[in-house]
Scaffold this motif. Structure first.
Motif, mmCIF file in Angstrom:
data_model
loop_
_atom_site.group_PDB
_atom_site.id
_atom_site.type_symbol
_atom_site.label_atom_id
_atom_site.label_comp_id
_atom_site.label_asym_id
_atom_site.label_seq_id
_atom_site.Cartn_x
_atom_site.Cartn_y
_atom_site.Cartn_z
ATOM 1 N N ASP A 196 0.995 -1.058 0.137
ATOM 2 C CA ASP A 196 -0.007 -0.007 -0.079
ATOM 3 C C ASP A 196 1.004 1.309 -0.026
ATOM 4 O O ASP A 196 1.323 1.607 1.088
ATOM 5 C CB ASP A 196 -1.025 0.070 1.267
ATOM 6 N N PHE A 197 1.210 1.904 -1.138
ATOM 7 C CA PHE A 197 1.814 2.960 -1.464
ATOM 8 C C PHE A 197 1.006 4.363 -1.298
ATOM 9 O O PHE A 197 2.005 5.395 -1.172
ATOM 10 C CB PHE A 197 2.708 2.661 -2.627
ATOM 11 N N LEU A 198 -0.171 4.502 -1.267
ATOM 12 C CA LEU A 198 -1.108 5.482 -1.194
ATOM 13 C C LEU A 198 -1.129 6.059 0.126
ATOM 14 O O LEU A 198 -1.067 7.183 0.372
ATOM 15 C CB LEU A 198 -2.250 5.044 -2.156
ATOM 16 N N PHE A 199 -1.650 5.050 1.085
ATOM 17 C CA PHE A 199 -2.073 5.636 2.629
ATOM 18 C C PHE A 199 -0.785 4.963 3.464
ATOM 19 O O PHE A 199 -0.867 3.652 3.612
ATOM 20 C CB PHE A 199 -3.297 4.837 2.635
ATOM 21 N N PRO A 200 0.000 5.831 3.710
ATOM 22 C CA PRO A 200 1.123 5.315 4.677
ATOM 23 C C PRO A 200 0.653 4.975 6.291
ATOM 24 O O PRO A 200 -0.580 5.468 6.571
ATOM 25 C CB PRO A 200 2.177 6.553 4.882
ATOM 26 N N HIS A 201 1.276 3.676 6.614
ATOM 27 C CA HIS A 201 0.820 3.450 8.229
ATOM 28 C C HIS A 201 2.223 3.609 9.191
ATOM 29 O O HIS A 201 3.115 3.204 8.657
ATOM 30 C CB HIS A 201 0.371 1.985 7.807
ATOM 31 N N ARG A 202 1.794 3.792 10.359
ATOM 32 C CA ARG A 202 2.445 3.530 11.414
ATOM 33 C C ARG A 202 2.078 2.264 12.290
ATOM 34 O O ARG A 202 1.204 2.803 13.058
ATOM 35 C CB ARG A 202 2.840 4.858 12.038
ATOM 36 N N GLY A 203 2.518 1.479 12.082
ATOM 37 C CA GLY A 203 1.810 0.162 12.910
ATOM 38 C C GLY A 203 0.489 0.078 12.177
ATOM 39 O O GLY A 203 0.364 0.133 11.153
ATOM 40 N N GLN A 204 -0.416 -0.020 13.116
ATOM 41 C CA GLN A 204 -1.696 -0.404 12.592
ATOM 42 C C GLN A 204 -2.486 1.036 12.185
ATOM 43 O O GLN A 204 -3.522 1.019 11.683
ATOM 44 C CB GLN A 204 -2.681 -1.089 13.683
ATOM 45 N N GLU A 205 -1.952 2.113 12.651
ATOM 46 C CA GLU A 205 -2.589 3.312 12.346
ATOM 47 C C GLU A 205 -2.017 4.048 11.132
ATOM 48 O O GLU A 205 -0.896 3.967 10.524
ATOM 49 C CB GLU A 205 -2.225 4.257 13.590
ATOM 50 N N LEU A 206 -2.660 4.827 10.433
ATOM 51 C CA LEU A 206 -2.539 5.638 9.228
ATOM 52 C C LEU A 206 -1.664 6.969 9.791
ATOM 53 O O LEU A 206 -1.793 7.259 10.848
ATOM 54 C CB LEU A 206 -3.765 6.245 8.704
ATOM 55 N N TYR A 207 -0.681 7.168 8.786
ATOM 56 C CA TYR A 207 0.150 8.265 9.060
ATOM 57 C C TYR A 207 -0.007 9.242 8.299
ATOM 58 O O TYR A 207 0.742 9.221 7.238
ATOM 59 C CB TYR A 207 1.803 7.531 9.336
ATOM 60 N N PRO A 208 -0.817 10.378 8.672
ATOM 61 C CA PRO A 208 -0.878 11.427 7.602
ATOM 62 C C PRO A 208 -0.149 12.622 8.083
ATOM 63 O O PRO A 208 -0.450 13.757 7.239
ATOM 64 C CB PRO A 208 -2.516 11.725 8.386
ATOM 65 N N ASP A 209 0.916 12.518 8.634
ATOM 66 C CA ASP A 209 1.522 13.901 8.954
ATOM 67 C C ASP A 209 2.366 14.345 7.694
ATOM 68 O O ASP A 209 2.642 15.401 7.666
ATOM 69 C CB ASP A 209 2.430 13.492 10.328
ATOM 70 N N LYS A 210 2.937 13.399 6.990
ATOM 71 C CA LYS A 210 3.757 13.987 5.925
ATOM 72 C C LYS A 210 3.181 13.299 4.451
ATOM 73 O O LYS A 210 2.923 12.047 4.426
ATOM 74 C CB LYS A 210 5.191 13.507 6.064
#
Length: 563
Positions: free
Chosen positions: A49-63
């Motif tokens: 999944d290269f569209l929606f970055p994740h940090r662990g199980q959570e989406l990472y929307p900061d960058k």
């Protein structure tokens, strides 16, 4: 360009590569940002999944994701995160130097271009950021590429292909970090200077409205490479996490972060001190540049004042926001070096500048020697406390020895070079310091600054089959975990993570354990008396423990309740 010019350029870029690459592959990602970014890229590679970055199980929307894509591509090329995570920064820094050099030689002369590149490499902040896996070196390369394209068109053109390339690079900068549009501000001084008939501007003629408009299309086309697919998927998936991701990254992390920042509050004049301190020793030349810049103003030389005016606009843009960080203005460094480039050769011979450089070199070398000597031969309270907090042992003596050696050799170089070769002595100091930072500091601090050794010890204590749950964890714990792990959210408060982890552990206490740091937020955990609370070690100035069921007896559901 003569053979001598080419030889000088080759020599410079060889030195630049050595300095920037020193320590490459000798460490793992270090906090604060590196483990987070590499973890996001690693999960992209593993999930596809290269569209929606994740940090662990959570989406990472900061960058935005461009930098994570580059990290993923570097891993695909090299096959090792340790040997690839610094590659985008290294290549970006070398690319920035190459663009600065080439634009300087085209605007003035090969020697001026070389001075511009030297000025960028000499700035302490540039090399420091280039040795870190952060977004800023990539952003600086893209903004420099965009500014290069615009100058090839506005100052050396007309060159409409470079106009399109500059606009496209600015768009890529936006989806790397929101402020990537900054080079487009150069159109403001260009319009003003052209209206006043300044020298050095390219003759644009008339009837090119559609070509100018094509630049806007190129800019938005670059943004659309990411924004189009992510909007298409995010708005049609029906997933509320996707909607929250879009709201966060499109508004909170851009307009809201600028207009109503929630951290890093600094005064309006903050970036003045950043330039004077973090752009040393290049910033020492600024007082001697005042007269040449004033003369260029009187001569209406746009080749000097277009870059200089753009630097001022960048400073004003970031100074207007209450939230400020030192690296924000780093994209302006190459342009400032270009504005100084035609004058640096002459002022380098000025006695006053050489004296200032000699004083700077002497003071920095003396400081390094003093710190290194105190670390080697004295139990200084401050140093001892810092060493203890990091859990370091005798290996720290390598760092003290490196600092003392660099300081001593640099003082000797100053004594031998005297005023005549003060700049050469300064260059030697910087080369030795950055080489020591890479070849000595990187390997010595890696075990404590990364979580590699900690997570390896955790696996040894837990056994090969146990699943380790992470509580109040940091990105480096998940990134460098060994064997099966579980996590209970990153943004969730520690008490809520512990509540979830306790229920998970109780479901299968025979094959599950928890790794947690000892903090007041986990006060219900019996770290001292429980038979199955085992210390793992220190990492990142935190004390980590491996916990079993008995350690959580005081953590009832009520004790871990989150209000």
């Amino acid at each position: 360009m003569t053979a001598t010019d080419r030889r000088h350029a080759l020599f410079f870029f060889a030195i630049a590569f050595f300095v920037l690459a020193a320590g490459f592959g000798l460490r793992d990602p270090w906090p604060a940002d590196e483990p987070r970014f590499v973890l996001v890229a690693k999960q992209m590679v593993e999930s596809g999944d290269f569209l929606f970055p994740h940090r662990g199980q959570e989406l990472y929307p900061d960058k935005p994701p461009i930098y994570f894509w580059l990290l993923s591509a570097a891993f695909g090329l090299v096959g090792s995160w340790r040997w690839s995570f610094l590659l985008p920064s290294l290549l970006s820094a070398m690319g920035t130097l190459a663009l600065t050099w080439d634009l300087g030689r085209r605007l003035w002369s090969p020697r001026a271009g070389l001075w511009a590149a030297i000025a960028v490499l000499a700035a302490l902040q540039f090399v420091y950021q280039a040795k870190r896996a952060q977004i800023d070196p990539t952003l600086v390369f893209l903004t420099t590429l965009s500014f290069y394209g615009l100058c090839r068109h506005l100052l050396l053109g007309p060159h409409w292909r470079w106009w399109l390339a500059g606009c496209f690079a600015a768009g890529l900068g936006v989806v790397t970090k929101g402020v990537g549009f900054l080079p487009m501000l150069a159109l403001v001084p260009f319009a003003l200077l052209a209206r006043r008939g300044w020298q050095g501007l390219a003759p644009m003629g008339t009837g090119n409205g559609w070509r100018w408009a094509a630049g806007a299309l190129a800019f938005f086309a670059a943004i659309g490479l990411w924004l189009g697919p992510v909007l298409a998927v995010g708005l049609s998936s029906g997933n509320p996490e996707h909607a929250e991701y879009l709201r966060n990254i499109l508004f909170k992390q851009t307009a809201q972060r600028y207009a109503d920042p929630w951290h890093h509050s600094e005064p309006f004049w903050y970036f003045g001190q950043v330039i004077m301190l973090f752009w040393l020793p290049f910033s020492l030349a600024l007082p001697w540049l005042a007269k040449p810049w004033a003369r260029a103003w009187r001569e209406r030389d746009a080749r000097v004042w277009l870059p200089l005016a753009w630097v001022v606009l960048v400073l004003l843009f970031f100074s207007a926001s209450e939230g400020k960080r030192d690296m924000y203005i780093l994209p302006a460094l190459p342009a400032l070096a270009l504005a100084a480039a035609p004058f640096l050769d002459a002022i380098s011979g000025r006695r006053g500048l050489r004296l200032a450089v000699m004083v700077f070199t002497s003071l920095l070398a003396a400081l390094l020697l003093a710190v290194g000597a105190l670390g080697l031969w004295s139990d200084v309270g401050l140093f001892a406390r810092q060493v203890a907090e990091r859990g370091l042992g005798d290996e720290v003596r390598w760092i003290w020895g490196m600092l003392a050696t660099v300081g001593g050799l640099s003082l000797l170089a100053v004594a031998l070079a005297r005023l005549r070769r003060a700049l050469a002595a300064c260059a030697l100091l910087l080369a030795l310091l950055w080489s020591g930072y890479g070849f000595v500091v990187h390997p010595v601090l890696d075990d404590e600054s990364s979580a590699r050794e900690l997570m390896q010890r955790t696996r040894v204590l837990a056994g090969p089959e146990a699943t380790v749950g992470l509580v109040d964890w940091k990105e480096q714990n998940l990134l460098q975990a060994v064997g099966p792990v579980a996590e209970f959210g990153f943004r969730a408060p520690p008490a809520l993570q512990l509540q979830r982890a306790r229920a998970w552990l109780m479901a299968d206490p025979g094959s599950r354990l928890l790794l947690a740091q000892r903090t007041d937020a986990l006060a219900c955990v019996d770290f001292d008396a429980a038979a199955d609370a085992r210390p793992v070690g220190m990492a990142n100035r935190r004390e980590w423990w491996l916990l079993g069921q008995a350690a959580l007896q005081g953590c009832s559901a009520e004790a871990t309740r989150v209000d």
